[in-house]
Write a protein that holds these residues in place. Structure first.
Motif, PDB file in Angstrom:
ATOM      1  N   PHE A  18      27.191  44.606   6.833  1.00 32.45           N
ATOM      2  CA  PHE A  18      27.454  44.034   5.512  1.00 32.45           C
ATOM      3  C   PHE A  18      26.146  43.816   4.767  1.00 32.45           C
ATOM      4  N   GLU A  19      25.173  43.231   5.451  1.00 34.88           N
ATOM      5  CA  GLU A  19      23.885  42.924   4.834  1.00 34.88           C
ATOM      6  C   GLU A  19      23.142  44.190   4.412  1.00 34.88           C
ATOM      7  N   CYS A  22      24.776  45.617   1.249  1.00 34.71           N
ATOM      8  CA  CYS A  22      24.407  44.850   0.051  1.00 34.71           C
ATOM      9  C   CYS A  22      22.992  45.207  -0.413  1.00 34.71           C
ATOM     10  N   GLN A  23      22.078  45.344   0.537  1.00 33.61           N
ATOM     11  CA  GLN A  23      20.714  45.754   0.205  1.00 33.61           C
ATOM     12  C   GLN A  23      20.698  47.149  -0.400  1.00 33.61           C
ATOM     13  N   ARG A  26      21.925  47.105  -3.849  1.00 38.41           N
ATOM     14  CA  ARG A  26      21.189  46.115  -4.656  1.00 38.41           C
ATOM     15  C   ARG A  26      22.139  45.126  -5.347  1.00 38.41           C
ATOM     16  N   THR A  27      23.050  44.600  -4.526  1.00 38.75           N
ATOM     17  CA  THR A  27      24.054  43.671  -5.035  1.00 38.75           C
ATOM     18  C   THR A  27      24.062  42.431  -4.153  1.00 38.75           C
ATOM     19  N   PRO A  28      24.101  41.238  -4.757  1.00 37.06           N
ATOM     20  CA  PRO A  28      24.117  40.014  -3.948  1.00 37.06           C
ATOM     21  C   PRO A  28      25.314  39.966  -2.994  1.00 37.06           C
ATOM     22  N   GLN A  29      25.083  39.418  -1.816  1.00 38.28           N
ATOM     23  CA  GLN A  29      26.154  39.292  -0.824  1.00 38.28           C
ATOM     24  C   GLN A  29      27.344  38.522  -1.395  1.00 38.28           C
ATOM     25  N   ARG A  30      27.072  37.530  -2.192  1.00 42.49           N
ATOM     26  CA  ARG A  30      28.138  36.724  -2.794  1.00 42.49           C
ATOM     27  C   ARG A  30      29.082  37.610  -3.627  1.00 42.49           C
ATOM     28  N   THR A  31      28.527  38.561  -4.369  1.00 42.63           N
ATOM     29  CA  THR A  31      29.334  39.463  -5.194  1.00 42.63           C
ATOM     30  C   THR A  31      30.198  40.358  -4.321  1.00 42.63           C
ATOM     31  N   VAL A  32      29.627  40.924  -3.262  1.00 41.49           N
ATOM     32  CA  VAL A  32      30.373  41.820  -2.381  1.00 41.49           C
ATOM     33  C   VAL A  32      31.455  41.038  -1.636  1.00 41.49           C
ATOM     34  N   ARG A  33      31.170  39.788  -1.253  1.00 40.44           N
ATOM     35  CA  ARG A  33      32.203  38.943  -0.617  1.00 40.44           C
ATOM     36  C   ARG A  33      33.358  38.700  -1.589  1.00 40.44           C
TER      37      ARG A  33
END
Length: 83
Positions: A18-19, A22-23, A26-33
């Motif tokens: 997951f991490e 997201c990297q 280039r999207t914050p983890q919060r957005t992908v969650r």
């Protein structure tokens, strides 16, 4: 800024955490969650009851290609409405 791309030599069967995903995008983890909770975005998997979320490189490619196609279509429609 460089476009988001997955290197051609990455095996489609390889896994990204997951991490890492997201990297990569280039999207914050919060957005992908948030995407995941709303049922949008890529398909994730857990293995053997492990708490970690994984995505295959093939699924990441599919998601990015879909996002690019969707953006192109939206941009095209926006251009038509101004003409």
């Amino acid at each position: 800024m460089n476009p988001i791309a997955i290197p051609e030599d990455w095996d489609d069967r390889a896994l990204l955490t997951f991490e890492e995903f997201c990297q990569l995008i280039r999207t914050p983890q919060r957005t992908v969650r948030d995407w995941r909770q709303r049922g949008i975005g890529p398909r994730w998997a857990r293995f053997n009851g492990c708490g970690r979320l994984y995505i295959t490189v093939a699924e990441a490619r599919r998601f990015l290609n879909t996002a690019i196609i969707d953006k192109t279509a939206r941009d095209s429609r926006a251009g038509e409405s101004h003409g």
